[in-house]
Design a protein around this motif. Sequence first.
Motif, PDB file in Angstrom:
ATOM      1  N   ALA A  48      29.978  32.206  43.766  1.00  0.00           N
ATOM      2  CA  ALA A  48      29.735  32.710  42.411  1.00  0.00           C
ATOM      3  C   ALA A  48      28.370  32.186  41.965  1.00  0.00           C
ATOM      4  O   ALA A  48      28.199  30.982  41.759  1.00  0.00           O
ATOM      5  N   VAL A  57      28.731  36.958  44.270  1.00  0.00           N
ATOM      6  CA  VAL A  57      28.878  37.700  43.019  1.00  0.00           C
ATOM      7  C   VAL A  57      28.035  37.015  41.945  1.00  0.00           C
ATOM      8  O   VAL A  57      28.173  35.807  41.711  1.00  0.00           O
ATOM      9  N   ASN A  80      30.788  39.856  34.673  1.00  0.00           N
ATOM     10  CA  ASN A  80      31.155  40.045  36.090  1.00  0.00           C
ATOM     11  C   ASN A  80      32.316  39.163  36.566  1.00  0.00           C
ATOM     12  O   ASN A  80      32.478  38.942  37.769  1.00  0.00           O
ATOM     13  N   SER A  96      34.622  41.216  38.724  1.00  0.00           N
ATOM     14  CA  SER A  96      34.057  41.458  40.061  1.00  0.00           C
ATOM     15  C   SER A  96      34.301  40.268  40.974  1.00  0.00           C
ATOM     16  O   SER A  96      34.558  40.417  42.166  1.00  0.00           O
ATOM     17  N   LEU A  97      34.222  39.051  40.380  1.00  0.00           N
ATOM     18  CA  LEU A  97      34.461  37.829  41.154  1.00  0.00           C
ATOM     19  C   LEU A  97      35.921  37.773  41.622  1.00  0.00           C
ATOM     20  O   LEU A  97      36.204  37.469  42.788  1.00  0.00           O
ATOM     21  N   ALA A 145      36.449  40.121  44.365  1.00  0.00           N
ATOM     22  CA  ALA A 145      35.882  39.604  45.613  1.00  0.00           C
ATOM     23  C   ALA A 145      36.840  38.617  46.278  1.00  0.00           C
ATOM     24  O   ALA A 145      36.982  38.591  47.505  1.00  0.00           O
TER      25      ALA A 145
END
Length: 613
Positions: free
Chosen positions: A217, A252, A261, A264-265, A268
């Motif tokens: 991250a 990410v 985001n 999105s993390l 992932a």
Amino acid sequence: MQAPSVGGVMLPRGKGETVRLSRGASLTDFAEKINANPASLVQVMFNLGEMVTATQSVSDETLALLGEEMNYVVQIVSPEEEDRELLESFDIEFGEDEGGEEAMVARPPVVTVMGHVDHGKTRLLDAIRKTNVIEGEAGGITQHIGAYQARTEVNDEERKITFIDTPGHEAFTAMRARGAKSTDIAILVVAANDGVMPQTIEALNHAKAAEVPIVVAVNKIDVEGADPTKVRGQLTEYGLIAEEYGGDTMFVDISAKQGENIDSLLEAVVLTADAALDLRANPEQQAQGIAIEAHLDRGRGAVATVLVQRGTLRVGDTMVVGDAHGRVRAMLDDKGEHIKEAGPATPVLVLGLTNVPGAGDNFLVVEEDRTARQIAEKRAARERNAAFAKRTRRVSLEDLDKVLKAGQVQNLNLIIKGDASGSVEALESSLLQLDVGEEVDLRILHRGVGAVTETDIDLATGSDAIVIGFNVRAEGRATQLAEREGVDVRYYSVIYQVIEEIEAALKGMLKPEYEEVELGTAEIREIFRSSKLGNIAGVLIRSGEVRRNAKARVVRDGKVVAENLNIDGLRRFKDDVTEIREGFEGGINLGNYNDIKVDDVIATYEMREKPRG
């Protein structure tokens, strides 16, 4: 070579056979294995120059020495093997899913967040909690239990992720050291403006050693000077190659502060779990798993956060956690709500244990209370014996002249930690210039900037070193570890004092006078302004107890920012009190000193007279 004899009685001599003994075994245990009289083994040890009683726990080295003398190969059983044998004696299989493939169901991945200090680990966990765990819940999370579950949507399917919320990678390492596999995936947080830092590499190495997949991250992308591309480039040197560069690690870019985001993390993490791991468990068997953290609660007794790894844990089950046991009186989830059962990869707070287990202790559910008690008692006895065998007196500055004269040590090993690299280097060069004669060698094993850590104490334990903290203090459990291992840790704020004491010790002139004894630590949660008293710190007592009129110092990010302060005022709600104990909140007034900030730690201590050696 003749068999050893005592008082004319020949002892049974081995023919190179292997004798298996547990850590901290006694001469009586050894004698039982080879059908000998324990008293005769005591005599053999005496002849070898060691005074040992028949029932005393002895070190692995002593057992090996005795075995060599008696022509036996001594094999020390590892703690994990010992535990497995103990459970097998009760017909319990730990760490295995009972039932075939058809009994297995998918479970959520368990994730640990790691990274360098100030790179936003806590902020990220808070952001995940706010956006996923307690959406719409007024007043935020009600019960912090050290782990929680978040939800995310991947390919139109809701997926859960379990986060272990521990400070740094302390608990992660403790669990690994005990052979516990607690984490499926590690999120490595790296600040886009700072890039890769020393603790980033440390965290990365911990994750690699545990053989867990890593999701990176890249945080603080909203900060001036942020360069996510630079971070990707730096991490390629350590074997983490981004997918866009042809590698298999997902990077990410996020902003924990802005909540950018985060989804999105989480996606992932789920995709990495699906690609690299087969996460399934049997929810139908009796529950097994590990303890993530535990503490003593004044109202509820011993409480432990456990992570169920297989099976389902239910209220009323009888469980063993390390050397603690008990019937599950109640279970709370990460929202503080009472629940009746918890399936695989679910973290819960458990009430009803007899005592506080350790981080990384495994837990299992058994049929009977009696079985639980017997397993816990045998584990406790085993740990006690191992601790007795390990407990050796280490070198301290006070007795240094004695051991030098006795020829027991030819060098003084030092570990130096300080608040700034300049002061550490200055201290190191000054100490190395000390003229202490040819018979003793002064060695600096390690020097570094920052608080005294458990790693420093481990190094000191293994090399009989003295730890010097210059304008810094011990952090986390380092103080307790030093006490347990008998490591001499010295704190100084004046460079000449260090040099004088080390020189005096080497010349045999040092006489003990007063020693500093830590009373307790308090973490500042809030600051209240008072026109009459100045700033008052609203605190939570983290360890020990804080007393009125005790000495205090303020520690910020592991560095001492103020010394020689006094606890002038101590309040609990509206009442003046003389002391506040661990786990309680209160107000502290440090007299004229007002330069305090939220998250500062107030460490209190008193000076006690030491007996002269």
